[in-house]
Design a protein around this motif. Structure first.
Motif, PDB file in Angstrom:
ATOM      1  N   CYS A 178       0.834  -1.190   0.000  1.00  0.00           N
ATOM      2  CA  CYS A 178       0.000   0.000   0.000  1.00  0.00           C
ATOM      3  C   CYS A 178       0.875   1.249   0.000  1.00  0.00           C
ATOM      4  CB  CYS A 178      -0.871  -0.026   1.256  1.00  0.00           C
ATOM      5  SG  CYS A 178      -2.334   0.989   1.174  1.00  0.00           S
ATOM      6  N   PRO A 179       0.611   2.245  -0.836  1.00  0.00           N
ATOM      7  CA  PRO A 179       1.391   3.487  -0.797  1.00  0.00           C
ATOM      8  C   PRO A 179       1.008   4.324   0.415  1.00  0.00           C
ATOM      9  CG  PRO A 179      -0.366   3.699  -2.394  1.00  0.00           C
ATOM     10  CD  PRO A 179      -0.423   2.279  -1.892  1.00  0.00           C
ATOM     11  N   GLU A 180       1.904   5.197   0.821  1.00  0.00           N
ATOM     12  CA  GLU A 180       1.624   6.083   1.949  1.00  0.00           C
ATOM     13  C   GLU A 180       0.344   6.880   1.699  1.00  0.00           C
ATOM     14  OE1 GLU A 180       4.626   8.438   3.911  1.00  0.00           O
ATOM     15  OE2 GLU A 180       6.203   7.356   2.843  1.00  0.00           O
ATOM     16  N   GLY A 181      -0.434   7.049   2.757  1.00  0.00           N
ATOM     17  CA  GLY A 181      -1.626   7.875   2.685  1.00  0.00           C
ATOM     18  C   GLY A 181      -2.854   7.202   2.125  1.00  0.00           C
ATOM     19  N   TYR A 182      -2.721   5.971   1.647  1.00  0.00           N
ATOM     20  CA  TYR A 182      -3.842   5.286   0.995  1.00  0.00           C
ATOM     21  C   TYR A 182      -4.582   4.419   2.015  1.00  0.00           C
ATOM     22  CZ  TYR A 182      -6.419   2.853  -2.713  1.00  0.00           C
ATOM     23  OH  TYR A 182      -7.411   2.361  -3.529  1.00  0.00           O
ATOM     24  N   ILE A 183      -5.896   4.536   2.039  1.00  0.00           N
ATOM     25  CA  ILE A 183      -6.723   3.742   2.946  1.00  0.00           C
ATOM     26  C   ILE A 183      -7.470   2.690   2.144  1.00  0.00           C
ATOM     27  CG2 ILE A 183      -8.740   3.828   4.466  1.00  0.00           C
ATOM     28  CD1 ILE A 183      -7.709   6.400   5.595  1.00  0.00           C
ATOM     29  N   MET A 184      -7.340   1.431   2.559  1.00  0.00           N
ATOM     30  CA  MET A 184      -7.908   0.323   1.807  1.00  0.00           C
ATOM     31  C   MET A 184      -9.386   0.103   2.166  1.00  0.00           C
ATOM     32  SD  MET A 184      -4.603  -2.242   1.758  1.00  0.00           S
ATOM     33  CE  MET A 184      -5.321  -3.376   0.554  1.00  0.00           C
ATOM     34  N   ASP A 185     -10.013  -0.851   1.480  1.00  0.00           N
ATOM     35  CA  ASP A 185     -11.474  -0.979   1.489  1.00  0.00           C
ATOM     36  C   ASP A 185     -12.065  -1.304   2.856  1.00  0.00           C
ATOM     37  OD1 ASP A 185     -11.061  -0.557  -1.175  1.00  0.00           O
ATOM     38  OD2 ASP A 185     -12.175  -2.315  -1.869  1.00  0.00           O
ATOM     39  N   GLN A 186     -11.457  -2.250   3.582  1.00  0.00           N
ATOM     40  CA  GLN A 186     -12.040  -2.654   4.863  1.00  0.00           C
ATOM     41  C   GLN A 186     -11.981  -1.516   5.884  1.00  0.00           C
ATOM     42  OE1 GLN A 186     -13.751  -5.301   4.057  1.00  0.00           O
ATOM     43  NE2 GLN A 186     -12.885  -6.866   5.404  1.00  0.00           N
ATOM     44  N   GLN A 187     -10.911  -0.738   5.831  1.00  0.00           N
ATOM     45  CA  GLN A 187     -10.801   0.377   6.765  1.00  0.00           C
ATOM     46  C   GLN A 187     -11.810   1.478   6.429  1.00  0.00           C
ATOM     47  OE1 GLN A 187      -7.545   3.508   8.717  1.00  0.00           O
ATOM     48  NE2 GLN A 187      -6.858   2.032   7.202  1.00  0.00           N
ATOM     49  N   ILE A 188     -11.990   1.765   5.142  1.00  0.00           N
ATOM     50  CA  ILE A 188     -12.952   2.818   4.807  1.00  0.00           C
ATOM     51  C   ILE A 188     -14.386   2.347   5.055  1.00  0.00           C
ATOM     52  CG2 ILE A 188     -13.320   2.341   2.328  1.00  0.00           C
ATOM     53  CD1 ILE A 188     -12.951   5.463   2.002  1.00  0.00           C
ATOM     54  N   THR A 213       4.329  14.972  -2.087  1.00  0.00           N
ATOM     55  CA  THR A 213       4.574  13.927  -3.091  1.00  0.00           C
ATOM     56  C   THR A 213       4.024  12.575  -2.668  1.00  0.00           C
ATOM     57  OG1 THR A 213       6.770  13.530  -2.145  1.00  0.00           O
ATOM     58  CG2 THR A 213       6.627  15.086  -3.982  1.00  0.00           C
ATOM     59  N   ASP A 214       3.413  12.487  -1.484  1.00  0.00           N
ATOM     60  CA  ASP A 214       2.741  11.247  -1.075  1.00  0.00           C
ATOM     61  C   ASP A 214       1.540  11.628  -0.225  1.00  0.00           C
ATOM     62  OD1 ASP A 214       4.016  11.474   1.653  1.00  0.00           O
ATOM     63  OD2 ASP A 214       5.809  10.834   0.575  1.00  0.00           O
TER      64      ASP A 214
END
Length: 628
Positions: free
Chosen positions: A440-450, A485-486
């Motif tokens: 996962c890239p920095e700052g990205y929130i995946m599906d289960q967390q959202i 940049t991230d």
């Protein structure tokens, strides 16, 4: 959170494998392009090159760095079990009777020779030098700091003793106590002892105790009254210590209170306590002292609390112990809630023979044992009301195995008075190049967390006891410096996204940021502010429907913000400062200030006010900013 003494195969795994693949551990199916070279080392092929796990190790780890302590004729002998190690020990008595106990270090330190040293008591604490009357009392607690041959502080320990010569070591609280998860009718008290023992906590003429002997103690206190001051006493061995707390206001109460916020406490240059075994002890303690001076009810830290990115569980736990030591005189009175930053990860780095190639980093696995998220759960006591993990999502490649790290105690929410605080993990399962390794890239929130965020926001929105919602995100939705940049912006490019088993997720970084904005802002009347910490400065941003939030020429779908809210960044816990850089919203930032800083938010019913200070000098940064 049990971590001081690890047993059996896991301890052997941690101490022998270091950053290598754990013996017999399968590469998670969520990763891609990775293989085992046959010697327990990860490899990845990229651009015609083979990158291999460097298999480096953290030089200092818990529990080994604590060494062995034994009573002697004139003091306490310390054996680090590190032949050839030469450094120094600074030590002195702990002022146990102070409201905020701290160590009074002696004017001269002691040489460590071949890993051994004597903490001399009998000849040291006499007449004018025996301020705490250790000679007469025949007991006390010594704090000691381990410094390497260059003078860098590695670790600070505690040892309780009895006797007037010879001396003996007795059961010792080596960490804490720490007040956690404060509620109107109780809280969780945690601390560590050197030996496995049973302890008893007395409060309001009631007792609470461990179920069995242990080195880790996590005791749930119940049956108290809201907004009431109590004294609790811990009995361990023949020793006791007492501290005061105040319980949270009753649910539905609009009683005024203030909370503190700061992040990015990791070490920097400058020597001494600015680099205290991975954390900026000097600035961290200054932040907490300033918070206490302004009667803060709790402190929220949102990531990067140590240098981190460790190659072992033990190395990261040692850094966490030093961070907690900086806050210890205050944490025994008010709770500290800790969030997960990019430096909280445990990583191994893969390199090739070309010095100009950047290499790749991979989160340590098995995820349930050695990941940064699992280590974080061992080290801290936070609410356990978040999602489980990304296992079970539509993109989970193997439903019968754990393919992702845990969210336990790194994604959670809590309430205090009439506010709710939601803490997200924007640095989950982090990878610098997901397309190559997965992750996962920095700052990205995946599906289960959202999904959990949506459900939690709706639950709180419907709670009549809550008037204001804050959302903690380490990687800012609106970064202002090095992290443009991230974080959640990625220079305005929507390309970055998580990659699972070689397949990129559907939504890119900007789309996912906008989804979070929609959930928090457009679908909530109570949401007030994002609290971020990845940028190493204090800064204040008011976002309105007129604020530009996309780079020029962005052609993707765009969201319309329905109402005003704020992004309050306080990465002023101690790291080196980040300057303001150009972005679509950079002209709207106010009060940019370098570390150390502390933000203080005062809630008075329907009204919310922000103040901020330079933590070491208490110089105001901004005062009485009306948020609501």
């Amino acid at each position: 959170m049990k971590y001081i003494f690890l047993t059996g195969g896991l301890l052997a795994l941690l101490l022998s494998a270091h950053a290598q693949i754990a013996p017999g551990a399968e590469i998670p199916a969520s990763l891609n392009h990775l293989s085992d070279d046959g010697n327990g080392r990860l490899t990845v092929q990229s651009g015609g090159h083979t990158f291999t796990d460097a298999a480096t190790k953290d030089l200092y780890q818990l529990p080994a760095i604590m060494g062995e302590l034994a009573g002697a004729a004139t003091g306490i002998e310390l054996d680090l079990n590190r032949p050839g190690f030469n450094g120094t020990i600074a030590y002195g008595p702990l002022d146990e009777l102070a409201e905020y106990p701290a160590v009074a270090f002696l004017p001269r330190d002691v040489r460590i020779r071949d890993g051994k040293a004597l903490l001399e008591i009998k000849k040291t604490f006499t007449r004018a030098t025996d301020y705490f009357h250790l000679a007469d009392r025949g007991k006390g607690i010594l704090g000691y700091r381990l410094l390497d041959s260059t003078g860098r502080i590695i670790y600070e320990g505690r040892v309780a003793f009895e006797g007037k010569g010879p001396y003996r070591v007795v059961p010792t609280l080596i960490q804490g106590p720490m007040v956690n998860v404060m509620q109107p009718t109780g809280f969780i008290l945690s601390y560590e002892t050197r030996e496995p023992i049973k302890t008893i906590v007395t409060i309001d003429d009631r007792t609470f105790s461990d179920d069995q002997q242990d080195t880790h103690h996590e005791i749930t206190i119940t049956g108290l009254k809201p907004a009431t001051q109590y004294t609790y006493t811990i009995a361990y061995g023949d020793r006791t210590e007492s501290h005061q707390i105040v319980t949270a206001p009753a649910e539905g109460s609009r009683q005024p209170f203030t909370f503190a916020f700061a992040s990015a406490n990791r070490a920097t240059t400058g020597g001494g306590e600015r680099d205290f075994g991975g954390t900026n002890y000097q600035h961290t303690r200054a932040v907490m002292a300033a918070a206490m001076q302004h009667n803060a009810a709790f402190l929220q830290c949102t990531g990067d609390i140590t240098t981190g990115a460790n190659t072992s569980v033990g190395g990261h736990l040692m850094e966490y112990a030093n961070f907690k030591r900086a806050l210890e005189p205050f944490w025994c009175k008010i709770p500290v809630y800790v969030g997960f930053g990019d430096h909280e990860a445990n990583k191994t780095t893969l390199h090739d023979d070309e010095p100009n190639n950047k290499g790749y980093s991979v989160e340590l696995f098995p995820y349930s044992e050695v990941s940064g998220e699992a280590t974080f759960a061992k080290a801290f006591v936070n609410p356990a009301n978040g999602p489980q993990s990304e296992d079970g999502a539509a993109y989970d490649p193997n439903p019968n195995a754990q393919d992702f790290p845990t969210y336990k105690e790194n994604v959670y929410y809590y309430t205090y008075g009439n506010i709710a605080m939601i803490v997200l993990n924007t640095e989950y399962w982090e990878s610098k190049d997901p397309a190559v390794t997965g992750g996962c890239p920095e700052g990205y929130i995946m599906d289960q967390q959202i999904k959990w965020l949506k459900e939690t926001m709706q639950r709180i929105e419907n709670d009549p006891n809550i008037d204001h919602i804050f959302v903690n995100i380490h990687g800012a939705a609106f970064p202002n410096g090095d992290h443009l940049t991230d974080a959640m912006y990625w220079s305005g490019d929507n390309t970055s996204r998580a990659v699972v088993a070689g397949t990129p997720l559907t939504k890119g970084a900007i789309e996912r940021r906008d989804e979070i904005l929609d959930v928090c802002v457009n679908k909530s009347k109570k949401f007030l502010a994002f609290l971020s910490g990845d940028e190493h400065n204090f800064s204040f941003l008011q976002v309105t429907p007129e604020t530009p939030i996309y780079k020029e020429g962005y052609t993707g779908p765009k969201i319309r913000i329905s109402h005003r809210f704020y992004n309050i960044n306080d990465g002023g816990g101690g790291s080196a400062p980040y300057a303001l850089l150009k972005s679509p919203w950079s002209g709207s930032f106010k009060y940019l200030t370098p570390p150390p800083t502390v933000a203080l938010i005062t809630v008075k019913g329907k009204n919310v006010v922000l103040n901020a200070y330079r933590a070491e000098t208490l110089e105001p940064i901004c005062q009485d900013i009306q948020l609501r």
